[in-house]
Design a protein around this motif. Sequence first.
Motif, PDB file in Angstrom:
ATOM      1  N   ARG A   1      13.463  -4.273 -76.586  1.00  0.00           N
ATOM      2  CA  ARG A   1      13.599  -5.709 -76.443  1.00  0.00           C
ATOM      3  C   ARG A   1      12.227  -6.327 -76.312  1.00  0.00           C
ATOM      4  O   ARG A   1      11.223  -5.639 -76.225  1.00  0.00           O
ATOM      5  N   MET A   2      12.261  -7.619 -76.259  1.00  0.00           N
ATOM      6  CA  MET A   2      11.040  -8.373 -76.206  1.00  0.00           C
ATOM      7  C   MET A   2      10.236  -7.988 -74.971  1.00  0.00           C
ATOM      8  O   MET A   2      10.782  -7.687 -73.926  1.00  0.00           O
ATOM      9  N   SER A   3       8.923  -8.052 -75.109  1.00  0.00           N
ATOM     10  CA  SER A   3       8.093  -7.714 -73.965  1.00  0.00           C
ATOM     11  C   SER A   3       8.191  -8.791 -72.899  1.00  0.00           C
ATOM     12  O   SER A   3       8.699  -9.867 -73.153  1.00  0.00           O
ATOM     13  N   GLY A   4       7.666  -8.469 -71.731  1.00  0.00           N
ATOM     14  CA  GLY A   4       7.912  -9.326 -70.570  1.00  0.00           C
ATOM     15  C   GLY A   4       7.214 -10.676 -70.612  1.00  0.00           C
ATOM     16  O   GLY A   4       6.290 -10.921 -71.386  1.00  0.00           O
ATOM     17  N   TRP A   5       7.711 -11.542 -69.744  1.00  0.00           N
ATOM     18  CA  TRP A   5       7.091 -12.847 -69.588  1.00  0.00           C
ATOM     19  C   TRP A   5       5.897 -12.703 -68.665  1.00  0.00           C
ATOM     20  O   TRP A   5       5.778 -11.736 -67.921  1.00  0.00           O
ATOM     21  N   ASN A   6       5.061 -13.683 -68.689  1.00  0.00           N
ATOM     22  CA  ASN A   6       3.942 -13.696 -67.772  1.00  0.00           C
ATOM     23  C   ASN A   6       4.229 -14.669 -66.636  1.00  0.00           C
ATOM     24  O   ASN A   6       4.218 -15.876 -66.817  1.00  0.00           O
ATOM     25  N   PHE A   7       4.524 -14.102 -65.487  1.00  0.00           N
ATOM     26  CA  PHE A   7       4.857 -14.953 -64.352  1.00  0.00           C
ATOM     27  C   PHE A   7       3.683 -15.136 -63.401  1.00  0.00           C
ATOM     28  O   PHE A   7       3.832 -15.549 -62.267  1.00  0.00           O
TER      29      PHE A   7
ATOM     30  N   CYS B   1       3.475 -12.776 -58.754  1.00  0.00           N
ATOM     31  CA  CYS B   1       4.793 -12.144 -58.854  1.00  0.00           C
ATOM     32  C   CYS B   1       4.751 -10.986 -59.833  1.00  0.00           C
ATOM     33  O   CYS B   1       5.246 -11.080 -60.938  1.00  0.00           O
TER      34      CYS B   1
ATOM     35  N   ARG C   1       5.394  -7.841 -61.921  1.00  0.00           N
ATOM     36  CA  ARG C   1       6.595  -7.199 -62.440  1.00  0.00           C
ATOM     37  C   ARG C   1       6.169  -6.129 -63.418  1.00  0.00           C
ATOM     38  O   ARG C   1       5.117  -6.218 -64.025  1.00  0.00           O
TER      39      ARG C   1
ATOM     40  N   GLU D   1       7.245  -5.516 -66.289  1.00  0.00           N
ATOM     41  CA  GLU D   1       7.135  -5.990 -67.667  1.00  0.00           C
ATOM     42  C   GLU D   1       5.850  -6.769 -67.921  1.00  0.00           C
ATOM     43  O   GLU D   1       5.422  -6.912 -69.035  1.00  0.00           O
TER      44      GLU D   1
ATOM     45  N   ASP E   1       3.142  -5.634 -70.214  1.00  0.00           N
ATOM     46  CA  ASP E   1       3.217  -5.833 -71.660  1.00  0.00           C
ATOM     47  C   ASP E   1       2.539  -7.136 -72.010  1.00  0.00           C
ATOM     48  O   ASP E   1       2.798  -8.160 -71.410  1.00  0.00           O
ATOM     49  N   SER E   2       1.711  -7.079 -72.979  1.00  0.00           N
ATOM     50  CA  SER E   2       1.083  -8.337 -73.373  1.00  0.00           C
ATOM     51  C   SER E   2       1.956  -9.009 -74.406  1.00  0.00           C
ATOM     52  O   SER E   2       2.842  -8.406 -74.988  1.00  0.00           O
ATOM     53  N   PHE E   3       1.688 -10.229 -74.610  1.00  0.00           N
ATOM     54  CA  PHE E   3       2.481 -11.013 -75.539  1.00  0.00           C
ATOM     55  C   PHE E   3       2.430 -10.428 -76.941  1.00  0.00           C
ATOM     56  O   PHE E   3       3.424 -10.394 -77.651  1.00  0.00           O
TER      57      PHE E   3
ATOM     58  N   GLN F   1       8.070  -9.187 -83.471  1.00  0.00           N
ATOM     59  CA  GLN F   1       8.959 -10.256 -83.893  1.00  0.00           C
ATOM     60  C   GLN F   1      10.022  -9.765 -84.873  1.00  0.00           C
ATOM     61  O   GLN F   1      11.199 -10.085 -84.746  1.00  0.00           O
TER      62      GLN F   1
ATOM     63  N   VAL G   1      14.005 -10.169 -84.448  1.00  0.00           N
ATOM     64  CA  VAL G   1      14.767 -10.896 -85.440  1.00  0.00           C
ATOM     65  C   VAL G   1      15.822 -10.002 -86.054  1.00  0.00           C
ATOM     66  O   VAL G   1      16.971 -10.378 -86.201  1.00  0.00           O
TER      67      VAL G   1
END
Lengths: 337, 517
Positions: free
Chosen positions: B359-365, B369, B371, B373, B376-378, B383, B387
Amino acid sequence: MKGLFKSKPRTPADVVRQTRELLIYVDLHAGSRGADPKREEEKMAELSKNIRDLKCILYGNGEQEPVTEACVQLTQEFFRENTLRLLIMCVPKVNLEARKDSTQIVANLQRQQVNSRILASEYLEANKDLLDTLISGYEDTEVALHYGAMLRECIRHQSIARYVLESDHMKKFFDYIQIPNFDIASDASATFKELLTRHKATVAEFLSKNYDWFFAEFNSRLLSSSNYITKRQAIKLLGDMLLDRSNSAVMMRYVGSKDNLMILMNLLRDSSKNIQIESFHVFKLFAANKNKPAEVVNILVTNRSKLLRFFAGFKTDKEDEQFEADKEQVIKEISAL
Amino acid sequence: MADDAGPGGEAKYPLNPDCYRLLCKIGSGVSAVVYKAACLPLGSVPVAIKAIDLERSRANLEDVWREAKAMALLSHANVLRAHCSFTVGSHLWVVMPFMAAGSLHSILAHGFPDGLPEPCIAVVLKETLRALCYLHEQGRIHRDIKAGNVLVDSDGSVKLADFGVSASIYETPPPASSFSGPLTHAPQVVLSSSSYFSEMAGTPYWMAPEVIHSHVGYGIKADIWSFGITALELAHGRPPLSHLPPSKSMLMRITSRVRMEDAEISKNKKLSKAFKDMVSSCLCQEPAKRPSAEKLLRHPFFKGCRSKDYLVRNVLSVVPSIEERCKDVTGLCGCAAGGARCVSPCHGQASASIVKNRRMSGWNFGADCPRKEDADSFEELDQTETVARLFLPLDDEDTVPERACDGAGEDGDKGTMEQQGDREENEGSFGVKGVVVPHLMTILGSLEVQKRMLAQELEGGCCYHHDGNCCRETTAREEMLLAYVRQLEQRVEVLTLEVEEEIARNAHLEELLRERA
């Protein structure tokens, strides 16, 4: 039909009285030492038959529609004494068919009106411990589905739903929902959902008063659960709750929190498409919020390009105009930050 | 906490996938696969496990639950009941008794292509009727009675399967979801949807005329029709009109009558008068004139009916085991490729979960915080992969060997896939038929629903006459609505034709493909 050879047809009140006597017998004697097994069997058979008769009066027998006057008589006699309590207490002692019949009787009685009063609701209000019994049914596989169905019928009454919402039982639902047995866990989820969506004003009041512990539990135990079904049902329920107009104050509070946003964003990238879609319906509220706190804006800005790219490829399986429109709106909001 | 499935006295089947060893795939449908498995803590007793992909199942979770619950609350010797059910990832595992001889459909296909001997038919039909009696008494309609849903165990016992959980989840080829719904005594279910009965449900060849074109919904007598067709299926090896495409067979049933003469596919087969009489009574166009299941049980055809042993000696001894049948039909089938692959549990699902976990890599919070994930960089976000997952959900899991197994199992819905028959053997056809025809059928179905709603409204409109004050207005409204109904009927007809054309085109394309191959 079966009364063909009977001289005197029993009135609905007679059936209730006989059922009650048999329930009292079964409640006292079933499974007790020294009981005569043959006599017990006879009583059980008689009880099952009476319960079936009650059901037929309330629902009709397939050929005949139920008769209002008979239903009124039955209801009056039923709540004149503790028949409902006895019937509920005897569920574990009777056979499967009688259990199913009992469940349907209890369900039907919740809607019966006598002189525009609902006797069932009044009875339950005076006997709230019965709800404790029904709820704890989720801990007993034997009766869980029967008690669960009865419970959902009882919480149709606003006062009863309020009692359950305000009781300590609400905390237990977070466990029940995750029972490994699918049938029972789903039943508990259905009841949980009913409690949190049916009576709008009561729910809104409950959520405002109990916001802190409730959403802490909801986030940590349901939305962050590793169980697929738990997560999928919880995110759907969260959407239903927050999108309800009567819960708008609670919704504003929820979408103003960075922690909630993070949980939702993680759900947005869940491996399940269904969970992604449901999460979006909550996520969009964060984005649409006109008074976003700085911490929420920060997260959205930090992840802006990633979010936009994600939404570019985010589609439902079936064409869904509303979804597309919402998505456009969210993209616009995030781009403009 | 809750660790068993049934009322006291029954063995407790564990709610943990690790307690089961999957032995062999014995059937598969669009969103479910059926395995033979061993329940390890219970002395490796054989069970059948239906793994339903909840992510792919079109039914919503509430429907799944409602059906699972209905199934859990049925208890009859001739009704297949689940031991328990629990989730494994995004799959629901329904653990059921293993019926070693498979479905009657499979038995026909693997030993009796021209039908079973009459005494054997009597045995299995009698048991099926007992199940129907019970269901109908409970106010439930099975809605998909056919040989593929009648299962036989090695001792000759017979159980009706595939209602409840299977029903709404199993996508039968038309958009139908066979749904055993409430009848008279189920208020909580009645509430949930009144349209259950007016939905088109079942499998075309077995469908009663009123199910196809009813304006008033249908009742338990629809099961009796399907029962009659099943009797013919058992006598001849296939249901009547099955040489026609499904839609055509449906039209035939509305416009003409299915009579015994039409049904006699194999001319040289001698059927007793009692049998013919029994079947004719079931195939009465008028639902009310069809006998009840209870009454059918007293029909002379079932007099002097043989025992289960008779079935074992004369039928079960002739057909190969399910595992053998699985090998027979497809060399591609995962479970036929030899011991090693066969026993490896659930390879299909294992690969599926690998695909799904990408799945998609993690968000940057942010730093406050942390985490997992976040590491993982953006840029790591692939993609195309996302998709692909979004757009091609079907390609994730449906491996070719799985599909090739369709014709081999004993699973209930396999019959429905197979009856689409010869035309679907070809892999290449899957796309067109899988998409276009069901789509058209859906439109058709929804038009039917609209038509019925209008018809209902018309009936409602008639009531105004009693008020006396808005008579003219009502008549005008009625006429308008009637015109609309007629218009809709025409559209239904056009669409029906289109569906047929599409089917014909498919057949043609397959022909071409086969030639090329």
